[in-house]
Design a protein around this motif. Structure first.
Motif, mmCIF file in Angstrom:
data_model
loop_
_atom_site.group_PDB
_atom_site.id
_atom_site.type_symbol
_atom_site.label_atom_id
_atom_site.label_comp_id
_atom_site.label_asym_id
_atom_site.label_seq_id
_atom_site.Cartn_x
_atom_site.Cartn_y
_atom_site.Cartn_z
ATOM 1 N N ALA A 77 3.695 1.893 -6.691
ATOM 2 C CA ALA A 77 2.393 1.868 -7.352
ATOM 3 C C ALA A 77 1.340 1.241 -6.455
ATOM 4 N N ALA A 78 0.088 1.613 -6.676
ATOM 5 C CA ALA A 78 -1.007 1.052 -5.882
ATOM 6 C C ALA A 78 -1.104 -0.459 -6.085
ATOM 7 N N SER A 79 -0.920 -0.931 -7.307
ATOM 8 C CA SER A 79 -1.033 -2.368 -7.577
ATOM 9 C C SER A 79 0.114 -3.163 -6.978
ATOM 10 N N ALA A 80 1.172 -2.494 -6.520
ATOM 11 C CA ALA A 80 2.281 -3.202 -5.869
ATOM 12 C C ALA A 80 1.861 -3.765 -4.520
ATOM 13 N N GLU A 81 0.711 -3.307 -3.990
ATOM 14 C CA GLU A 81 0.219 -3.880 -2.737
ATOM 15 C C GLU A 81 -0.297 -5.302 -2.945
ATOM 16 N N ALA A 82 -0.730 -5.624 -4.164
ATOM 17 C CA ALA A 82 -1.300 -6.941 -4.443
ATOM 18 C C ALA A 82 -0.426 -7.807 -5.337
ATOM 19 N N TYR A 83 0.515 -7.186 -6.060
ATOM 20 C CA TYR A 83 1.375 -7.913 -6.988
ATOM 21 C C TYR A 83 2.835 -7.542 -6.752
ATOM 22 N N ASP A 84 3.716 -8.505 -6.916
ATOM 23 C CA ASP A 84 5.148 -8.247 -6.884
ATOM 24 C C ASP A 84 5.540 -7.714 -8.257
ATOM 25 N N LEU A 85 5.880 -6.438 -8.344
ATOM 26 C CA LEU A 85 6.123 -5.778 -9.621
ATOM 27 C C LEU A 85 7.598 -5.722 -9.998
ATOM 28 N N ALA A 86 8.394 -6.653 -9.468
ATOM 29 C CA ALA A 86 9.825 -6.647 -9.781
ATOM 30 C C ALA A 86 10.065 -6.727 -11.288
ATOM 31 N N SER A 87 9.214 -7.469 -11.998
ATOM 32 C CA SER A 87 9.387 -7.589 -13.447
ATOM 33 C C SER A 87 9.152 -6.250 -14.141
ATOM 34 N N LEU A 88 8.164 -5.483 -13.671
ATOM 35 C CA LEU A 88 7.900 -4.185 -14.276
ATOM 36 C C LEU A 88 8.989 -3.173 -13.944
#
Length: 242
Positions: A77-88
């Motif tokens: 995802a694009a937001s994975a560049e700024a956030y660690d999305l392991a929870s999602l």
């Protein structure tokens, strides 16, 4: 061009061909010319579907992009560049990411936003998505003017630990801070974020300072099953009629 939804003088369509060019021009105007971003277009544009809302005169009023992810696939995802999305990545159902949402200054009476929310509702239902997520942005990279609004978010809309993304960006700030006037703090929230919060949306425990886009943003997540029943009925009526 495929029309998704029409309301009064406005029409929302899938942005293809010339409509895609108009959507990108609106983004350039909103994010770069008016918002001071260094650049707007990126490699994720080719991976996303795009929506353009126009009026009867053909003026571009609102635009956003969206993309659906299967469970466990949000690392792209694009937001994975700024956030660690392991929870999602642990989310059991389909997810939909919304990005580059913008509204022309002359269309900020709320009408275009309402149509955009109706389109989002229809897209979510058709895609069978169960979680909506994306970055909700405040203007500028100075976090201090937005401190009370961030504190309000942290006090009232913090995501549960199991859904909360970890930090990844180089520049971040927590949400904690003074909030002497809760009403003013809430009034300082961007309109799109207020709409998400009205659906039961929750946010990350930190904001990201994005110098490329000249914004400060939080990651917002909406569990579609947790939308308040009255709000869910209103959204369906907006998207599909009574």
């Amino acid at each position: 061009m495929s029309v998704i939804l029409a309301r009064g003088r406005m029409v929302a369509r899938e942005a293809l061909g010339d409509a895609r060019e108009r959507a990108m021009a609106l983004r350039e105007r909103c994010f770069v010319t008016l918002g001071g971003a260094k650049a707007d277009a990126d490699e994720f544009d080719a991976l996303c579907s795009h929506v353009l809302i126009e009026d009867a005169a053909g003026r571009a009023l609102c635009s956003f992009r969206w993309r659906v992810f299967e469970p466990g696939a949000v690392s792209g995802a694009a937001s994975a560049e700024a956030y660690d999305l392991a929870s999602l990545a642990e989310w059991p159902g389909r997810l939909m990411e919304i990005g580059r949402f913008c509204t022309a200054p002359e269309a900020r009476d709320g009408e275009a936003l309402r149509l955009a929310i109706a389109v989002l509702t229809r897209l979510v239902v058709e895609a069978r998505a169960t979680l909506l997520f994306g970055c909700a942005s405040f203007p500028g990279t100075d976090s201090e003017p937005h401190g009370p609004s961030l504190a309000w978010l942290g006090a009232h809309h913090l995501a549960p630990a199991g859904l909360r993304p970890d930090r990844r960006a180089a520049e971040t700030r927590g949400l904690a801070g003074p909030m002497t006037d809760p009403r003013a703090a809430r009034a300082g929230l961007p309109p799109l974020l207020r709409s998400y919060l009205g659906m039961g949306g929750v946010v990350s425990d930190h904001a990201v300072i994005d110098r490329r886009m000249n914004t400060l943003h939080v990651l917002c997540m909406v569990d579609l099953a947790a939308i308040p029943p009255g709000r869910a009925r209103a959204l369906r009526a907006l998207a599909f009629g009574p």
